[in-house]
Enzyme design. Structure first.
Site, mmCIF file in Angstrom:
data_model
loop_
_atom_site.group_PDB
_atom_site.id
_atom_site.type_symbol
_atom_site.label_atom_id
_atom_site.label_comp_id
_atom_site.label_asym_id
_atom_site.label_seq_id
_atom_site.Cartn_x
_atom_site.Cartn_y
_atom_site.Cartn_z
ATOM 1 N N ARG A 232 0.859 -1.184 0.000
ATOM 2 C CA ARG A 232 0.000 0.000 0.000
ATOM 3 C C ARG A 232 0.896 1.235 0.000
ATOM 4 O O ARG A 232 1.888 1.296 0.751
ATOM 5 C CB ARG A 232 -0.903 0.031 1.245
ATOM 6 C CG ARG A 232 -2.065 -0.927 1.230
ATOM 7 C CD ARG A 232 -3.116 -0.573 0.168
ATOM 8 N NE ARG A 232 -4.254 -1.472 0.191
ATOM 9 C CZ ARG A 232 -4.377 -2.596 -0.528
ATOM 10 N NH1 ARG A 232 -3.412 -2.959 -1.359
ATOM 11 N NH2 ARG A 232 -5.478 -3.345 -0.438
ATOM 12 N N GLU A 260 -4.876 6.878 -5.363
ATOM 13 C CA GLU A 260 -5.006 6.130 -6.615
ATOM 14 C C GLU A 260 -6.304 6.516 -7.298
ATOM 15 O O GLU A 260 -7.319 6.652 -6.624
ATOM 16 C CB GLU A 260 -4.984 4.627 -6.341
ATOM 17 C CG GLU A 260 -3.649 4.179 -5.754
ATOM 18 C CD GLU A 260 -3.542 2.675 -5.514
ATOM 19 O OE1 GLU A 260 -4.517 1.956 -5.801
ATOM 20 O OE2 GLU A 260 -2.492 2.243 -5.040
ATOM 21 N N HIS A 279 -1.306 -0.411 -9.841
ATOM 22 C CA HIS A 279 -1.918 -1.320 -8.857
ATOM 23 C C HIS A 279 -2.450 -2.605 -9.523
ATOM 24 O O HIS A 279 -3.657 -2.835 -9.575
ATOM 25 C CB HIS A 279 -3.039 -0.612 -8.075
ATOM 26 C CG HIS A 279 -3.323 -1.299 -6.758
ATOM 27 N ND1 HIS A 279 -3.774 -0.628 -5.653
ATOM 28 C CD2 HIS A 279 -3.220 -2.598 -6.371
ATOM 29 C CE1 HIS A 279 -3.937 -1.490 -4.652
ATOM 30 N NE2 HIS A 279 -3.608 -2.694 -5.077
HETATM 31 C C1 GLV Z 1 -4.917 -5.608 -3.579
HETATM 32 O O1 GLV Z 1 -4.216 -4.674 -3.366
HETATM 33 C C2 GLV Z 1 -5.651 -6.327 -2.589
HETATM 34 O O2 GLV Z 1 -5.651 -5.913 -1.408
HETATM 35 O O3 GLV Z 1 -6.271 -7.332 -2.937
#
Ligand code: GLV
Length: 312
Positions: A232, A260, A279
């Protein structure tokens, strides 16, 4: 029984849910407005959601029939977990099924940054590779034989460690509670930061880990070390990281950001020495299918008052 889905989902999943429940589907790529979300949550017993939809106290306070939040993600930092639990709302997530994909991507970023893959690709595409093989063209650093520091040794950290063994790396690790893992040396966080050629983050975002990698800790990293973040964005002080990248002191491979999508005016766009991804740690066909299946199972069980397959 009523449920809500806060983001567009594939047709087969919609059909399955529509056969079982009275459904509200948010169909737009634009995030569901807070007011609509709160209104829907006040009516439903289950919600299928994902990490782009914050389920905070404001969203949940009127959710008096809600029995289950099922998120298509392993991370739950978009949910006020304590508040949801205080309202006896079960929280389902998708651990396990995305471990390998995320670990693969972390290794991919280590190679991409160390071996300058994005720069090489851009050079070839724009016709700037004009004079063939050169002894000093795009010299990088090896992943093989390097010392890699893993911050967080849950399933994803462990899967990264396994892969690194194949590269002949020395693997050092920090975890809130030290573990015994063959081939991994546990150490304190500051020693890890000052010893590793590559630091890779694999911890959840919590109040304890927010900006865990702050300016002081970044300054401990070796010159030219690489920071990899597939966890994160908010685990890192991004402003401090941007400064280190701007000075050319550190390099980075980032898949996640505190905001994001990364804002168009973000300083990261113009910084050297970094590879930026949108991401996509779990973004493979197989993994996304598995995440969906697990999240749908969690939702259905939760609405029926049964134990979830993966409950927080
Ligand atoms: C992705 O970042 C998730 O938490 O699945």
């Amino acid at each position: 029984m009523k449920i809500a889905v806060t983001f567009p989902i594939p047709e087969p999943a919609k059909a399955l849910l529509s056969d079982l429940f009275d459904c509200r589907f948010w169909e737009s790529e634009v995030p569901i407005p807070a007011g609509t979300l709160a209104e829907w949550l006040s009516e439903v017993e289950g919600v299928l959601t994902t990490l782009t939809c914050p389920l905070d106290q404001a969203a949940l306070s009127g959710a008096s029939h809600l029995k289950v939040i099922s998120t298509v993600s392993v991370g739950v930092d978009h949910i006020d977990v304590d508040y949801a639990k205080s309202k006896n709302i079960a929280i389902g997530h998708t651990p396990g099924v995305l471990t390998d994909s995320t670990a693969d991507l972390a290794i991919g970023l280590m190679l991409a940054v160390g071996r300058r893959l994005a720069e090489g690709d851009a050079m070839v595409r724009k016709g700037a590779w004009s004079d063939g093989w050169k002894p000093n063209l795009l010299l990088g650093t090896d992943l093989s034989q390097s010392t890699v520091g893993l911050v967080g040794m849950g399933p994803i950290g462990q899967a990264v460690a396994k892969r690194l063994a194949g590269f002949g790396c020395r693997v050092i690790a920090w975890n809130r509670s030290p573990k015994e893992i063959a081939g991994v040396e546990f150490t304190d966080l500051n020693t890890l930061l000052s010893s590793a050629d590559i630091v890779s983050l694999h911890t959840a975002l919590t109040d304890e880990t927010r900006e865990l990698i702050d300016r002081d800790r970044l300054s401990l990293m070796k010159d030219q070390a690489i920071l990899i973040n597939t966890a994160r964005g908010a685990i890192v002080d991004e402003r401090a990281l941007a400064d280190e990248l701007a000075f050319g002191r550190l390099r980075a491979g980032l898949d996640v950001y505190s905001e994001e999508p990364l804002p168009l005016d973000s300083v990261f766009h113009s910084l050297p020495g970094c590879v930026l991804l949108p991401h996509v740690g779990s973004a493979t066909e197989r993994t996304r299918r598995a995440m969906f299946e697990m999240a749908l199972a969690n939702l259905i069980s939760g609405v029926r008052g049964e134990p979830l397959q993966a409950e927080l």
